[in-house]
Design a protein around this motif. Structure first.
Motif, short mmCIF file in Angstrom:
data_model
loop_
_atom_site.label_atom_id
_atom_site.label_comp_id
_atom_site.label_asym_id
_atom_site.label_seq_id
_atom_site.Cartn_x
_atom_site.Cartn_y
_atom_site.Cartn_z
N GLU A 231 -4.43 -3.54 4.67
CA GLU A 231 -3.92 -4.27 3.51
C GLU A 231 -2.47 -3.92 3.22
OE1 GLU A 231 -5.80 -4.23 -0.25
OE2 GLU A 231 -6.71 -6.16 0.18
N HIS A 232 -2.07 -2.72 3.61
CA HIS A 232 -0.68 -2.34 3.36
C HIS A 232 0.29 -3.18 4.17
CE1 HIS A 232 -1.06 0.92 0.50
NE2 HIS A 232 -2.16 1.30 1.13
N GLN A 233 -0.16 -3.71 5.28
CA GLN A 233 0.71 -4.57 6.10
C GLN A 233 0.91 -5.95 5.47
OE1 GLN A 233 -0.43 -4.61 10.31
NE2 GLN A 233 0.80 -6.45 10.65
N LEU A 238 -0.52 -1.62 -3.20
CA LEU A 238 0.23 -0.44 -3.63
C LEU A 238 -0.72 0.73 -3.87
CD1 LEU A 238 2.51 -2.10 -6.36
CD2 LEU A 238 3.27 -1.24 -4.13
N ASP A 239 -0.30 1.92 -3.46
CA ASP A 239 -1.03 3.12 -3.85
C ASP A 239 -0.32 3.69 -5.07
OD1 ASP A 239 -2.69 2.74 -1.73
OD2 ASP A 239 -1.81 4.30 -0.46
N ILE A 240 -1.02 3.70 -6.20
CA ILE A 240 -0.40 4.05 -7.48
C ILE A 240 -1.01 5.34 -8.04
CG2 ILE A 240 0.10 3.24 -9.83
CD1 ILE A 240 -0.48 0.36 -8.75
N TYR A 284 -13.98 5.37 -1.52
CA TYR A 284 -13.47 5.13 -2.87
C TYR A 284 -11.99 5.56 -2.93
CZ TYR A 284 -13.14 6.18 -7.95
OH TYR A 284 -12.79 6.26 -9.26
N GLU A 285 -11.13 4.62 -3.34
CA GLU A 285 -9.70 4.94 -3.46
C GLU A 285 -9.24 4.53 -4.85
OE1 GLU A 285 -7.21 3.45 -0.35
OE2 GLU A 285 -8.28 4.53 1.24
N ALA A 286 -9.19 5.48 -5.75
CA ALA A 286 -8.81 5.21 -7.15
C ALA A 286 -7.36 4.73 -7.26
CB ALA A 286 -9.01 6.47 -7.99
N TRP A 287 -6.58 4.94 -6.22
CA TRP A 287 -5.14 4.67 -6.26
C TRP A 287 -4.71 3.35 -5.60
CZ3 TRP A 287 -7.72 8.60 -3.76
CH2 TRP A 287 -7.90 8.44 -2.37
N HIS A 288 -5.63 2.74 -4.86
CA HIS A 288 -5.21 1.57 -4.06
C HIS A 288 -5.45 0.27 -4.83
CE1 HIS A 288 -4.69 -0.51 -0.02
NE2 HIS A 288 -5.23 -1.46 -0.76
N TYR A 289 -4.36 -0.43 -5.15
CA TYR A 289 -4.43 -1.68 -5.91
C TYR A 289 -3.89 -2.84 -5.08
CZ TYR A 289 -5.92 1.23 -9.57
OH TYR A 289 -6.68 2.13 -10.28
#
Ligand SMILES: [Zn+2]
Length: 317
Positions: A231-233, A238-240, A284-289
Motif C-alpha cells: 500500500e505504501h507504493q 501513511l504510518d502515523i 495489527y498496525e495501529a499506525w498505518h492509515y
C-alpha cells in the motif's frame, strides 16, 4: 276463457351455459394447478427445502432461486444465505472452504464469508490480479491485488519536517488531507508525525529482498509486502505516530485512540485493525492509515468492515 299456455322452459341454452361455466372452472383449476406445480415454492419443496428455508430463499432474485432449485439441498446453504455479506458468485468457494477447513466441526459462517470474499481462502500471492486503477483513491492493494507493474504515482511531493520525519514523500491530495487532520488533532491536544509514507517499487523491492536474503521467503512475506503489492507504493498510505512513540507502544496512546475514531473525518481509515489479521493478511498496525477520501472513508468506518471486505462487497462489482 283464457287458455293458459304452459310455458315451456327451453333446456338447450341452460345446458349450454352450464357447460361453459364448467369449462371455465376447469380451465381456472388447471391454470392454478399448473401455477402450483411450476411455482418456485413447489420446486423448492421438491428440492428438499423446508417451509422456513423456502421463505428465506424467495427473498432473493429469480436467478438465485433457480440456482437454489438446481443445486441439490446442502446444509450450509441457508446459513450462508443469511450472512449479510454473502456473495453469490463465491458460493462454490464457500462450500469448498467449509469442506477443507471445518470438516465435521461447527462452521463459523460469518468468517467463511469474510475470508472467501477477500480471497483469503487462497494462499497469499496466489490467485492475484491487477487492481482496477480506474477506481483512483478507492483502489485495493493487498496480497491478492497488485498495482500495475512498477507503478509510481505522478503527484508525489516532499513532506515538511513540520508534519513528518525527514525524507517522507506522499501524493499531494493525501498530504493536504493529512495537514487538515493534523490541525484537527492539534485542536484536541494531540500531535501527529509521519514516519513512513510513499515507497517506490525499487525501495519496496530492496526491503523485501533484504528480508528474503537474510531470513528466507516465508519470513519476508510475513514482515514485508512484495513490490507492487504494498500500500505504501500507492502513495495513499501513511504510518502515523505521536512524537516519541514507536510500533510497540503507539496502540496504547491517547493519540491512537483519537486517530482510530476521527481519521475517517479527514478521509483516512485504520487499514490493519486488531483481530482482522487473517482477513487483511497483515498484523495489527495501529499506525498505518490509508487515504480513501472523506466520503468513502466514512462509509468504510461506519460499516465496521476492513477495507478488503468493504471493497469485495460494495466496490468490486
Ligand atoms: Zn505502513
Amino acid at each position: 276463457m283464457y287458455y293458459t299456455k304452459k310455458r315451456k322452459i327451453k333446456k338447450g341454452p341452460i345446458i349450454f351455459i352450464a357447460v361453459v361455466i364448467f369449462i371455465i372452472i376447469l380451465i381456472i383449476v388447471c391454470i392454478n394447478l399448473y401455477k402450483h406445480y411450476t411455482s418456485f415454492e413447489y420446486k423448492l419443496g421438491e428440492a428438499g427445502y423446508n417451509e422456513k428455508e423456502i421463505k428465506e430463499i424467495l427473498k432473493f432474485d429469480n436467478k438465485y432461486i433457480e440456482y437454489a432449485i438446481e443445486n441439490k439441498y446442502e446444509d450450509d446453504f441457508i446459513p450462508l444465505l443469511k450472512q449479510k455479506y454473502f456473495i453469490w458468485k463465491n458460493y462454490d468457494r464457500y462450500i469448498e472452504y467449509i469442506n477443507d477447513v471445518y470438516g465435521d466441526k461447527k462452521v463459523d459462517y460469518e468468517k467463511v464469508v469474510s475470508l472467501v470474499n477477500v480471497g483469503a481462502d487462497n494462499d497469499p500471492y496466489t490467485h492475484t490480479k491487477k487492481t482496477d486503477m480506474d477506481k483512483e483513491y478507492a483502489i485495493l492493494v493487498n496480497k491478492y491485488n497488485s498495482l500495475p507493474e512498477k507503478y509510481a504515482p505522478d503527484d508525489i511531493v516532499e513532506m515538511s519536517n513540520w508534519y513528518a520525519y525527514p525524507d517522507n514523500r506522499i501524493r499531494q491530495t493525501v498530504y493536504d488531507a493529512f495537514k487538515e487532520m493534523s490541525e484537527g488533532a492539534k485542536e484536541s491536544g494531540y500531535t501527529l508525525i509521519v514516519n513512513s509514507s510513499y515507497r517506490s517499487y525499487e525501495e519496496q523491492k530492496e526491503i523485501y529482498d533484504d528480508y528474503e536474503r537474510n531470513r528466507g521467503k516465508e519470513y519476508a512475506d510475513k514482515y514485508a509486502a512484495r513490490p507492487d503489492f504494498s500500500e505504501h507504493q500507492t502513495g495513499l498510505s501513511l504510518d502515523i505516530f505521536s512524537p516519541g512513540a514507536n510500533m510497540s507502544n503507539f496502540a496504547d496512546t491517547e493519540t491512537y485512540k483519537w486517530l482510530k475514531d476521527n481519521s475517517y473525518k479527514y478521509g483516512f481509515i485504520l487499514r490493519y485493525p486488531l483481530g482482522k489479521e487473517d482477513i487483511t493478511g497483515y498484523n495489527y498496525e495501529a499506525w498505518h492509515y490509508r487515504y480513501l477520501g472523506k466520503e468513502l472513508a466514512k462509509k468504510v468506518y461506519d460499516s465496521g468492515l476492513t477495507y478488503d471486505e468493504y471493497y469485495a462487497y460494495y466496490l468490486d462489482k
